[in-house]
Every structure is written in C-alpha cells, then in structure tokens.
Design a protein around this motif. Structure first.
Motif, short mmCIF file in Angstrom:
data_model
loop_
_atom_site.label_atom_id
_atom_site.label_comp_id
_atom_site.label_asym_id
_atom_site.label_seq_id
_atom_site.Cartn_x
_atom_site.Cartn_y
_atom_site.Cartn_z
N UNK A 17 0.83 -1.20 0.00
CA UNK A 17 0.00 0.00 0.00
C UNK A 17 0.87 1.26 0.00
N UNK A 18 1.89 1.28 0.82
CA UNK A 18 2.77 2.45 0.90
C UNK A 18 3.51 2.69 -0.41
N UNK A 19 3.96 1.62 -1.04
CA UNK A 19 4.65 1.75 -2.33
C UNK A 19 3.68 2.06 -3.44
N UNK A 20 2.40 1.79 -3.19
CA UNK A 20 1.39 1.96 -4.24
C UNK A 20 1.30 0.77 -5.16
N UNK A 21 2.06 -0.28 -4.87
CA UNK A 21 2.07 -1.42 -5.78
C UNK A 21 0.78 -2.23 -5.74
N UNK A 22 -0.08 -1.97 -4.76
CA UNK A 22 -1.38 -2.65 -4.74
C UNK A 22 -2.38 -2.00 -5.69
N UNK A 23 -2.00 -0.84 -6.24
CA UNK A 23 -2.90 -0.20 -7.20
C UNK A 23 -2.14 0.45 -8.35
N UNK A 24 -0.96 -0.07 -8.68
CA UNK A 24 -0.15 0.50 -9.75
C UNK A 24 -0.32 -0.30 -11.03
N UNK A 25 -0.56 0.41 -12.12
CA UNK A 25 -0.56 -0.21 -13.45
C UNK A 25 0.84 -0.09 -14.02
N UNK A 26 1.39 -1.21 -14.46
CA UNK A 26 2.76 -1.26 -14.97
C UNK A 26 2.73 -1.87 -16.35
N UNK A 27 3.32 -1.17 -17.33
CA UNK A 27 3.38 -1.75 -18.66
C UNK A 27 3.70 -0.71 -19.71
N UNK A 28 3.61 -1.13 -20.96
CA UNK A 28 3.78 -0.21 -22.07
C UNK A 28 2.58 0.71 -22.15
N UNK A 29 2.68 1.76 -22.96
CA UNK A 29 1.56 2.69 -23.11
C UNK A 29 0.31 1.96 -23.61
N UNK A 30 0.49 1.02 -24.51
CA UNK A 30 -0.65 0.28 -25.05
C UNK A 30 -1.31 -0.57 -23.96
N UNK A 31 -0.50 -1.25 -23.15
CA UNK A 31 -1.05 -2.10 -22.08
C UNK A 31 -1.79 -1.27 -21.03
N UNK A 32 -1.19 -0.15 -20.63
CA UNK A 32 -1.83 0.69 -19.61
C UNK A 32 -3.11 1.32 -20.16
N UNK A 33 -3.08 1.75 -21.43
CA UNK A 33 -4.28 2.32 -22.04
C UNK A 33 -5.40 1.29 -22.09
N UNK A 34 -5.08 0.05 -22.42
CA UNK A 34 -6.09 -1.01 -22.42
C UNK A 34 -6.74 -1.14 -21.06
N UNK A 35 -5.92 -1.16 -20.00
CA UNK A 35 -6.42 -1.34 -18.64
C UNK A 35 -7.30 -0.16 -18.22
#
Length: 451
Positions: free
Chosen positions: A375-393
């Motif tokens: 939670x502190x790192x934000x990794x429980x709600x972080x989208x990680x990927x290429x622009x195309x992958x993040x845009x899809x999500x």
C-alpha cells in the motif's frame, strides 16, 4: 476498442503532484537534477509538458503536520522523507499559471482547521490569477500531526468533522456569491465603481462559524472554484454529495470502485442532484515504459527504497492510527473498530482489507505489514506496462466504473521523467484511440471538465 464506439464519454485526466519529492523519489536516478524541491522552475516545466499533452488538471494534496503517529515520533518520517516536506503550493500554482493557458490546478485546504472566509478569499484571488482554472479539494482532517499544529490535543470526532465541512462549504459558497457578477460597474465618468445593491452580507451564524461577509473581492471568472472531495466513509460520501462536482475515488478492485460509485450516485440523488453531473477521478499510480520489460525494471527500482520504519510512518500517518501497537494476531473488524474509536480514519488500507477479506478475517502482524508495504509503495494499485497495455487497462476500468470522470494519475518514479512518461507516452496513445475527453473545449476549468 474506440471508446466513442462504445457510447462512453471521454476520459478526463489529472496529474497528482503531491509527492514529487517524497518516499524516495528525490533520490532516484535523474530526479530533480540541478534543482531541489520546491524550485518553482521544476513545476513550471511539468505544467508545460502536461498542457502540451492535454491533461486537464494538476493537483496538489496537502497536510500541515509532519507524520508522527508511528511510535509517537516524527523521526522516521523526517529521516526517510515520508510525506514531508510539504509547502503551501498556492504560490507555485500562480507561477505555473503564467506559463500555461488552459490546464487547471487543484489545491487542498482543510475544513477542519482553516477558516472559510480566509479560504474563500484566497481561492477567489487564485481563480483570478489563473483566469478561471482553479479547483478546491476540501478535506476533513484525520491526522494527529495536523491537529496539534492548530492547538488540538485530540482529533475532532469523525461525524463532527463532516458537519463542520458541510457548514464550511456553505459559508464559502455564500461568500463567493455575496458580490453579484454584475455588481462591478466601473463607471469612469462618474467615478462609481460598483452597485451597493448587489453586494450583500451573508450574516452566517452556525454551529462552527460566524461570518458577516460579504467577501471583500471582485467575483472571479468561475465565481467559485470547481469543488472536489475524496471522502470514502459513509459520512464523507453523504456530506460531499451535497456539493461535490468531481470526486476523487480509491479502491483496490473494480468491485470496490463500483460500490463507491453506487454509494456516491445514491447520495447525490438523495441530495436532489443529478448523479450524471458528478464525475469520479480514480487515484491510479502508473509506471509506463516504452516496452513492458522497461516498465517492469522501473517497478523493481521503486521497491528497493522501503523499510519497516518508512512503511510504518506512511500507513500510520494516513490512517491516524499507530500500527506499531498491533498484536501478533487480530481480526480486521476489531482493528477497524479500534481506529473508529480513536476518531481516526477506518478507510484507506484497513478499509480496503475489510472490504476484500471481510471483518472476521484473522491476520497476523507480519501479513498486515506485507499489505502495508504494498500500500505504501502503491504497488497494490499501480498499473505497470507499455503505453498500449496501460491504455487497455484504463479503458476497461473506465467502462466498468461508470464512464464518468477519469483518472488522477501519479508516478513513483523520478521527477520529472516519471510524469513526462505519462504525458508523452500514455496520453498520445489514449488520444489516438479517441478515449480522451475533448482537449480544452472551454475557457474555464469547469467548462473543460464538462466537455
């Protein structure tokens, strides 16, 4: 899939600049090179880049106290730079407005500790300076470090904080409308400046405030700034539903977001307002790379910063509860009850865990801090990927959560490169797909957010 083809309204975007220099960001390679926080030139550079990408708003959260809830000391937060230092960013907003023409700016002030006349007058002035591009994020403070700086020995009761917020906003709105838009006549030949019949005292006498008025200012371009609120508790939702134009939403899952959206819509309707008029900007941390592999490598670089003291200082401050006091094993519902009894915030990490696992779930202290670390790192709600992958999500999530509003985007990476990746990689991909709302269709921030 093109979002227009699905009948969706466009996605609005904001960049969260609250923590450009905290939680280890300042030390990451390439961060704040040649400058140190709070150098205004860095924020002007970010503003120009964001406006070029068509981002709707730059946002600053705020808190006036150094985190001291963890072990009752400011030392961990000071040593590791956890949610401090924090400046009043209103002068920075004024400076950013001079190098931009369209992008909006969101500022945060506490209805728990500030006075509505002072706040209304300041925000009126900034709406003038920005030429109608200001939003006001009104918050009810739940942190002991803030309370102590305003002379309080303990937190104000949760329900009272929101009662005060409702009255605070009502007073601000009355003050903003106490001088009619056409009151200023400026008749040069006669030397007559304004029509006194159109300038009125508000004569407010309430539970928390007594304010005569009127506001000693010229009406601003928007008359009142765009009103924003992020309360996720039942009291927060019920109060914000009376006035909010744009809500900040959280939630670690689509189900939690949908539940919040349903609760907000019902409260807005109960307040006699149209739920379709209120959008939600979902708080979303992003790590965008030119490739998925590059994004994942950047994610790993973030995780190396955190230790238990940094995590403890972060999650305890944001909840207003000292998690160093946790027993070896406990029920999540019991922990939420302890937090409520302390008049702290039962939302955030604990609220998310209760929603996902249930109040009867037994958790060990070690397991809780594992969740706290994510939670502190934000990794429980972080989208990680290429622009195309993040845009899809983002497109998929936007459709699933009501297709009204968009995203409050943040980056855990170096400043300004992490934010520039969002503006220069992700935004063009979303715009290419037709997923974004029209680019600055109006003159003011309110008009642009309605576009």
């Amino acid at each position: 899939m093109d979002s227009t083809a699905r009948g969706m309204s466009g996605i609005h975007t904001a960049l969260d600049l609250s923590f450009t220099h905290t939680e280890g960001r300042w030390a990451r390679p390439g961060s704040w090179v040649g400058r140190d926080f709070p150098d205004v030139r860095m924020f002007q550079e970010i503003a120009v880049t964001a406006e070029r990408a068509g981002i709707d708003m730059l946002f600053f959260g705020d808190g006036s106290g150094i985190p001291d809830t963890w072990r009752g000391s400011i030392a961990p937060a000071v040593e590791w730079g956890i949610q401090w230092p924090r400046q009043d960013m209103s002068p920075v907003v004024a400076a950013m407005s001079t190098v931009t023409e369209h992008i909006g700016f969101g500022l945060t002030y506490s209805s728990t500790y500030t006075h509505p006349f002072t706040t209304a007058r300041l925000l009126n002035s900034l709406d003038h300076v920005t030429d109608g591009r200001l939003a006001f994020n009104v918050v009810a403070s739940s942190r002991g470090a803030d309370a102590a700086n305003y002379g309080f020995d303990e937190l104000m009761p949760h329900a009272e904080r929101y009662e005060r917020m409702a009255e605070f906003v009502a007073v601000c709105k009355a003050l903003w409308h106490s001088v009619a838009p056409d009151a200023i006549v400026r008749e040069r030949e006669r030397g007559r400046f304004a029509d006194p019949k159109k300038v009125h005292a508000i004569d407010h006498r309430g539970t928390h405030f007594t304010v005569k008025g009127p506001l000693s200012a010229v009406p601003s371009p928007q008359i009142e700034p765009v009103l924003v609120q992020a309360g996720g508790s039942p009291a927060g939702i019920q109060t914000s539903a009376q006035f909010v134009e744009l809500a900040f939403g959280f939630g670690g899952s689509v189900a939690a977001q949908q539940k919040y959206r349903e609760s907000l819509d019902a409260a807005v309707a109960a307040a006699g307002r149209d739920p379709l008029s209120v959008g939600v900007l979902w708080a979303t941390q992003l790590i965008v790379g030119r490739t998925a592999a590059e994004a994942d490598e950047r994610r790993r670089s973030v995780l190396s910063f955190w230790n238990e003291e940094a995590v403890g200082a972060h999650i305890s401050h944001n909840a207003g509860f000292d998690f160093s006091t946790l027993p070896a094993r406990f029920h999540l519902g019991d922990l939420a009850d302890r937090i409520r009894a302390a008049e702290a915030s039962p939302g955030g990490l604990v609220g998310m865990l209760v929603s996902e696992l249930g109040p009867d779930h037994t958790m060990t202290r070690a397991e809780f801090f594992e969740h706290g670390w994510r939670h502190a790192t934000g990794m429980d709600h972080t989208l990680v990927g290429s622009a195309e992958q993040v845009a899809d999500a983002l497109e998929e999530n936007f459709a699933a959560t009501g297709a009204r509003g968009g995203y409050m985007l943040s980056s855990p990476l170096a400043t300004p490169s992490g934010l520039a990746d969002i503006a220069e990689l992700l935004l063009p991909e979303l715009r290419r797909r037709g997923a974004l709302a029209p680019r600055y269709p109006g003159r003011t921030l309110r008009e642009n957010l309605r576009g």
